[in-house]
Scaffold this motif. Structure first.
Motif, PDB file in Angstrom:
ATOM      1  N   LEU A 148       0.662  -1.552  -0.198  1.00 22.90           N
ATOM      2  CA  LEU A 148       0.375  -0.069  -0.078  1.00 22.90           C
ATOM      3  C   LEU A 148       1.139   1.196   0.223  1.00 22.90           C
ATOM      4  O   LEU A 148       0.693   2.533  -0.804  1.00 22.90           O
ATOM      5  N   PHE A 149       2.230   1.081   0.480  1.00 26.75           N
ATOM      6  CA  PHE A 149       2.494   2.333   0.850  1.00 26.75           C
ATOM      7  C   PHE A 149       3.747   2.909  -0.664  1.00 26.75           C
ATOM      8  O   PHE A 149       3.135   4.029  -0.700  1.00 26.75           O
ATOM      9  N   THR A 188       3.329   5.791  -5.627  1.00 26.52           N
ATOM     10  CA  THR A 188       3.797   5.709  -6.735  1.00 26.52           C
ATOM     11  C   THR A 188       2.752   6.346  -7.307  1.00 26.52           C
ATOM     12  O   THR A 188       2.669   8.234  -8.068  1.00 26.52           O
ATOM     13  N   GLU A 189       1.514   7.327  -6.836  1.00 27.36           N
ATOM     14  CA  GLU A 189       0.791   8.237  -6.620  1.00 27.36           C
ATOM     15  C   GLU A 189       0.293   8.828  -6.424  1.00 27.36           C
ATOM     16  O   GLU A 189      -0.060   9.982  -7.353  1.00 27.36           O
ATOM     17  N   ILE A 190       1.045   9.809  -5.538  1.00 27.66           N
ATOM     18  CA  ILE A 190       1.284  10.874  -5.066  1.00 27.66           C
ATOM     19  C   ILE A 190       2.425  11.619  -6.328  1.00 27.66           C
ATOM     20  O   ILE A 190       2.362  12.785  -7.446  1.00 27.66           O
ATOM     21  N   TYR A 191       3.253  10.721  -6.322  1.00 30.28           N
ATOM     22  CA  TYR A 191       4.793  10.988  -7.223  1.00 30.28           C
ATOM     23  C   TYR A 191       4.166  11.303  -8.378  1.00 30.28           C
ATOM     24  O   TYR A 191       4.368  12.515  -9.620  1.00 30.28           O
ATOM     25  N   GLY A 192       2.995  10.162  -9.258  1.00 30.84           N
ATOM     26  CA  GLY A 192       2.441  10.599 -10.496  1.00 30.84           C
ATOM     27  C   GLY A 192       1.744  12.287 -10.650  1.00 30.84           C
ATOM     28  O   GLY A 192       1.775  12.253 -11.624  1.00 30.84           O
ATOM     29  N   PHE A 193       0.301  11.955  -9.468  1.00 30.41           N
ATOM     30  CA  PHE A 193      -0.368  13.450  -9.366  1.00 30.41           C
ATOM     31  C   PHE A 193       0.700  14.735  -9.445  1.00 30.41           C
ATOM     32  O   PHE A 193      -0.078  15.438 -10.489  1.00 30.41           O
ATOM     33  N   ALA A 225      -0.599   4.197   4.975  1.00 32.57           N
ATOM     34  CA  ALA A 225      -0.130   2.420   5.077  1.00 32.57           C
ATOM     35  C   ALA A 225      -0.768   1.516   6.331  1.00 32.57           C
ATOM     36  O   ALA A 225      -1.362   1.118   6.988  1.00 32.57           O
ATOM     37  N   GLY A 226       0.477   2.530   6.848  1.00 35.41           N
ATOM     38  CA  GLY A 226       0.780   1.956   8.970  1.00 35.41           C
ATOM     39  C   GLY A 226      -0.515   1.526   8.762  1.00 35.41           C
ATOM     40  O   GLY A 226      -0.424   0.828  10.302  1.00 35.41           O
TER      41      GLY A 226
END
Length: 348
Positions: free
Chosen positions: A190-191, A196-201, A226-227
């Motif tokens: 999940l982390f 990856t999604e945040i960097y992509g955004f 995630a934690g």
């Protein structure tokens, strides 16, 4: 994100991250251990209200954890990165889509983190047992002062309980693995996905900077979120692990029983209830995780299995965010410094 790090970089970054987090969030961990303890109401409440002893000696036992966390965290990240790289290398692509791996990346990340956890837990278990028993040592009001915060007396007192049977220090390894494996198997995929999604955004918006600050913040948000989810989901296993490790120091059933009976006579408590409690505590020192879980469910209900869940969630959100944030930033910093030194030598 891919870094060109040596094993030394990974060890240093992992150890520094663990050291930082231990000192910042340790008090929350101490409170969580006490709340999950079977003696919580007897030791830390008065007439149903929390008393001040719950908040005394919040750094008790930290010495053993610092000494063990440094090598265990270094071993974890070294094993994780090596296993992840190896699995990526041998993972074939789909014949119909060469750019798509046959085995999904979350599964590879879960396998890598689980392998690393098995190695890390073996190093960490004795310190975890000492830590949790030291956290339960009841001391006077002076222990809350800064002069007694790190004196190590509670750790020595806990260690003395294991002098005659040091193998008990590894009691709880199975429970620790049983908690950490599903935790890391949930957290790391999940982390990696969130990061990856945040960097992509940020890339799509043209806001990607590639700085150390960005690396730390994005990693902290991803790992903290995630934690927290993984921590709440694994709280019942954490409660069982706490009970087993606290019982490890009281493996002498008769001694445990006699101690509680003496306390009962002094405090004027009901003999039958306290004797049964002593017998259950003695059995807990030998029982497996499933038996301990059933006993908690029988005596305290589902609520007992989730005791300390909110604290665990908050502690993990802060701890994971700082831990992986500092780790990733540290790796990036060490890589840049090493590459810069190599360039300088080359130009010279």
């Amino acid at each position: 994100m891919s870094f060109n790090n040596t094993n030394t970089d990974i060890l240093i970054a992992g150890a520094f991250a663990a050291f930082t987090v231990d000192f910042l969030v340790y008090p929350l961990d101490t409170i969580k251990t006490r709340v999950q303890s079977p003696d919580y109401r007897r030791l830390y409440t008065t007439n149903g209200a929390v008393n001040r002893s719950l908040f005394r000696g919040l750094y008790q036992g930290i010495g053993s954890v610092v000494l063990a966390t440094l090598p265990s965290s270094g071993a974890f990240f070294t094993t994780y990165e090596a296993t992840k790289t190896f699995l990526h290398t041998i993972n074939p692509s789909l014949p119909s889509s060469p750019a798509t791996p046959l085995i999904p990346l979350p599964i590879l990340h879960a396998a890598a983190s689980s392998t690393a956890e098995l190695v890390s837990c073996f190093i960490l278990t004795p310190a975890e047992v000492l830590k949790q028993n030291a956290q339960m040592v009841v001391r006077g009001s002076s222990s809350s002062s800064t002069t007694h915060a790190f004196d190590g007396a509670a750790t020595r007192q806990a260690f003395n309980k294991f002098r005659n049977n040091p193998s008990q220090l590894w009691r709880g390894y199975t429970a620790l693995v049983a908690r950490n494996l599903p935790f890391t198997a949930m957290q790391f995929p999940l982390f990696e996905f969130l990061r990856t999604e945040i960097y992509g955004f940020r890339e799509r918006r043209g806001a990607r900077s590639g700085t150390l600050l960005e690396t730390g913040i994005v990693t902290a948000i991803s790992s903290g979120s995630a934690g927290t989810l993984a921590a709440v989901a694994t709280t019942p296993i954490d409660v069982v692990k706490t009970r087993i490790m606290l019982a490890a120091a009281g493996h002498d059933g008769e001694g445990q029983r006699e101690k509680v009976i003496k306390e009962m006579l002094v405090q004027g408590k009901d003999a039958k209830v306290e004797i049964e409690k002593a017998q259950r505590a003695a059995r807990g020192g030998r029982a497996g995780g499933l038996a301990v879980g059933k006993e908690i469910l029988r005596t305290e209900g589902v609520k007992g299995l989730f005791r300390g869940g909110a604290l665990r969630g908050a502690w993990t959100a802060l701890g994971s965010g700082l831990y992986l944030g500092v780790y990733e930033s540290g790796r990036r910093f060490l890589e840049k410094r090493r590459v810069g030194d190599e360039d300088a030598r080359y130009n010279t």
